[in-house]
Design an enzyme around this catalytic site. Structure first.
Site, PDB file in Angstrom:
ATOM      1  N   HIS A 277       0.850  -1.190   0.000  1.00  0.00           N
ATOM      2  CA  HIS A 277       0.000   0.000   0.000  1.00  0.00           C
ATOM      3  C   HIS A 277       0.887   1.241   0.000  1.00  0.00           C
ATOM      4  O   HIS A 277       2.065   1.172   0.377  1.00  0.00           O
ATOM      5  CB  HIS A 277      -0.907  -0.002   1.233  1.00  0.00           C
ATOM      6  CG  HIS A 277      -2.058  -0.931   1.110  1.00  0.00           C
ATOM      7  ND1 HIS A 277      -2.686  -1.488   2.192  1.00  0.00           N
ATOM      8  CD2 HIS A 277      -2.718  -1.417   0.026  1.00  0.00           C
ATOM      9  CE1 HIS A 277      -3.675  -2.256   1.795  1.00  0.00           C
ATOM     10  NE2 HIS A 277      -3.703  -2.231   0.473  1.00  0.00           N
TER      11      HIS A 277
ATOM     12  N   GLY B 284      -2.795  -1.742  -7.851  1.00  0.00           N
ATOM     13  CA  GLY B 284      -3.695  -2.504  -6.995  1.00  0.00           C
ATOM     14  C   GLY B 284      -5.145  -2.040  -7.037  1.00  0.00           C
ATOM     15  O   GLY B 284      -6.052  -2.843  -7.290  1.00  0.00           O
TER      16      GLY B 284
ATOM     17  N   ASP C 130      -4.330  -6.177  -7.569  1.00  0.00           N
ATOM     18  CA  ASP C 130      -4.468  -7.182  -6.511  1.00  0.00           C
ATOM     19  C   ASP C 130      -5.195  -8.407  -7.052  1.00  0.00           C
ATOM     20  O   ASP C 130      -4.845  -9.550  -6.747  1.00  0.00           O
ATOM     21  CB  ASP C 130      -5.250  -6.620  -5.317  1.00  0.00           C
ATOM     22  CG  ASP C 130      -4.541  -5.473  -4.620  1.00  0.00           C
ATOM     23  OD1 ASP C 130      -3.307  -5.383  -4.720  1.00  0.00           O
ATOM     24  OD2 ASP C 130      -5.236  -4.680  -3.969  1.00  0.00           O
TER      25      ASP C 130
ATOM     26  N   ASP D 188      -1.309  -1.576   4.824  1.00  0.00           N
ATOM     27  CA  ASP D 188      -1.338  -0.504   5.818  1.00  0.00           C
ATOM     28  C   ASP D 188      -2.472  -0.747   6.816  1.00  0.00           C
ATOM     29  O   ASP D 188      -3.640  -0.591   6.478  1.00  0.00           O
ATOM     30  CB  ASP D 188      -1.539   0.840   5.102  1.00  0.00           C
ATOM     31  CG  ASP D 188      -1.382   2.033   6.018  1.00  0.00           C
ATOM     32  OD1 ASP D 188      -1.404   1.855   7.249  1.00  0.00           O
ATOM     33  OD2 ASP D 188      -1.233   3.144   5.497  1.00  0.00           O
TER      34      ASP D 188
ATOM     35  N   HIS E 258     -10.043  -0.147  -1.889  1.00  0.00           N
ATOM     36  CA  HIS E 258     -10.161  -1.466  -2.530  1.00  0.00           C
ATOM     37  C   HIS E 258      -9.991  -2.593  -1.502  1.00  0.00           C
ATOM     38  O   HIS E 258      -9.512  -3.669  -1.826  1.00  0.00           O
ATOM     39  CB  HIS E 258      -9.172  -1.582  -3.686  1.00  0.00           C
ATOM     40  CG  HIS E 258      -7.739  -1.484  -3.286  1.00  0.00           C
ATOM     41  ND1 HIS E 258      -7.185  -0.353  -2.772  1.00  0.00           N
ATOM     42  CD2 HIS E 258      -6.745  -2.399  -3.332  1.00  0.00           C
ATOM     43  CE1 HIS E 258      -5.906  -0.570  -2.507  1.00  0.00           C
ATOM     44  NE2 HIS E 258      -5.622  -1.801  -2.835  1.00  0.00           N
TER      45      HIS E 258
ATOM     46  N   ASP F  22     -10.885  -6.131  -2.506  1.00  0.00           N
ATOM     47  CA  ASP F  22      -9.878  -6.785  -3.355  1.00  0.00           C
ATOM     48  C   ASP F  22      -8.743  -7.352  -2.505  1.00  0.00           C
ATOM     49  O   ASP F  22      -8.231  -8.437  -2.774  1.00  0.00           O
ATOM     50  CB  ASP F  22      -9.296  -5.802  -4.373  1.00  0.00           C
ATOM     51  CG  ASP F  22     -10.328  -5.253  -5.328  1.00  0.00           C
ATOM     52  OD1 ASP F  22     -11.380  -5.899  -5.507  1.00  0.00           O
ATOM     53  OD2 ASP F  22     -10.102  -4.162  -5.883  1.00  0.00           O
TER      54      ASP F  22
ATOM     55  N   ARG G 183      -7.510 -14.138   0.852  1.00  0.00           N
ATOM     56  CA  ARG G 183      -8.291 -15.369   0.886  1.00  0.00           C
ATOM     57  C   ARG G 183      -7.767 -16.385  -0.126  1.00  0.00           C
ATOM     58  O   ARG G 183      -7.570 -17.558   0.186  1.00  0.00           O
ATOM     59  CB  ARG G 183      -9.769 -15.094   0.608  1.00  0.00           C
ATOM     60  CG  ARG G 183     -10.606 -16.355   0.662  1.00  0.00           C
ATOM     61  CD  ARG G 183     -12.056 -16.121   0.218  1.00  0.00           C
ATOM     62  NE  ARG G 183     -12.751 -17.382   0.165  1.00  0.00           N
ATOM     63  CZ  ARG G 183     -12.651 -18.269  -0.826  1.00  0.00           C
ATOM     64  NH1 ARG G 183     -11.867 -18.028  -1.867  1.00  0.00           N
ATOM     65  NH2 ARG G 183     -13.310 -19.404  -0.787  1.00  0.00           N
TER      66      ARG G 183
END
Length: 157
Positions: free
Chosen positions: A22, A69, A74, A94, A101, A104, A110
């Site tokens: 980030h 991203g 991402d 962060d 996002h 995302d 996940r």
């Protein structure tokens, strides 16, 4: 629906490492990567947008840059994980700033968990991953058995 079955897969000795950060963490990732340059140089590197450009400049190593991203980078990394084209994720996110996002980011983390790849979210964990003996060698690990999953879906139809 029954639980998914698992199978064994092999990670190569030369890993494909995704590097993501980030905005407020890019400096930390760049500093960390500079300290780990020698180890990173032995592997294939891919990163999201600006992070990839900054890493190429700082390290003088080839880094494939995907899109930014928030614009889908991402998700591109996540797709590569699901396709087994990323073996390790270093993602300095962060914890102090909400991200537009966030869904995302959550999806990326996940899919990394689903496909059982190592994930580092900070410098300490990244140092541990890069100092692991497994980083330098091929090894077996457990992944979802997608072929079995498809057979189960076909039988349910």
């Amino acid at each position: 629906m029954s639980r998914i079955a698992f199978t064994s897969a092999s990670l190569p000795a030369r890993k494909r490492i995704a590097l993501v950060a980030h905005d407020h963490c890019k400096g930390f990732l760049l500093d960390w990567a500079g300290r780990q340059r020698e180890r990173l140089a032995r592997h294939e590197l891919v990163a999201t947008g600006t992070t990839g450009m900054l890493l190429r400049e700082r390290l003088g190593l080839p880094v494939e840059s995907l899109i930014s991203g928030p614009l889908g980078g991402d998700q591109q990394i996540g797709a590569r994980i699901a396709e087994r084209r990323v073996d390790l994720l270093v993602f300095f996110w962060d914890p102090f700033e909400p991200q537009p996002h966030d869904p995302d980011v959550k999806a990326l983390l996940r899919v990394a968990a689903v496909w059982n790849i190592p994930v580092a979210s900070n410098e300490s964990t990244a140092d541990y991953l890069l100092s692991s003996a497994l980083l330098k060698q091929a090894h077996e690990y457990r992944i979802p058995d997608y072929a079995s999953y498809l057979r189960g879906r076909q039988a349910a139809d």
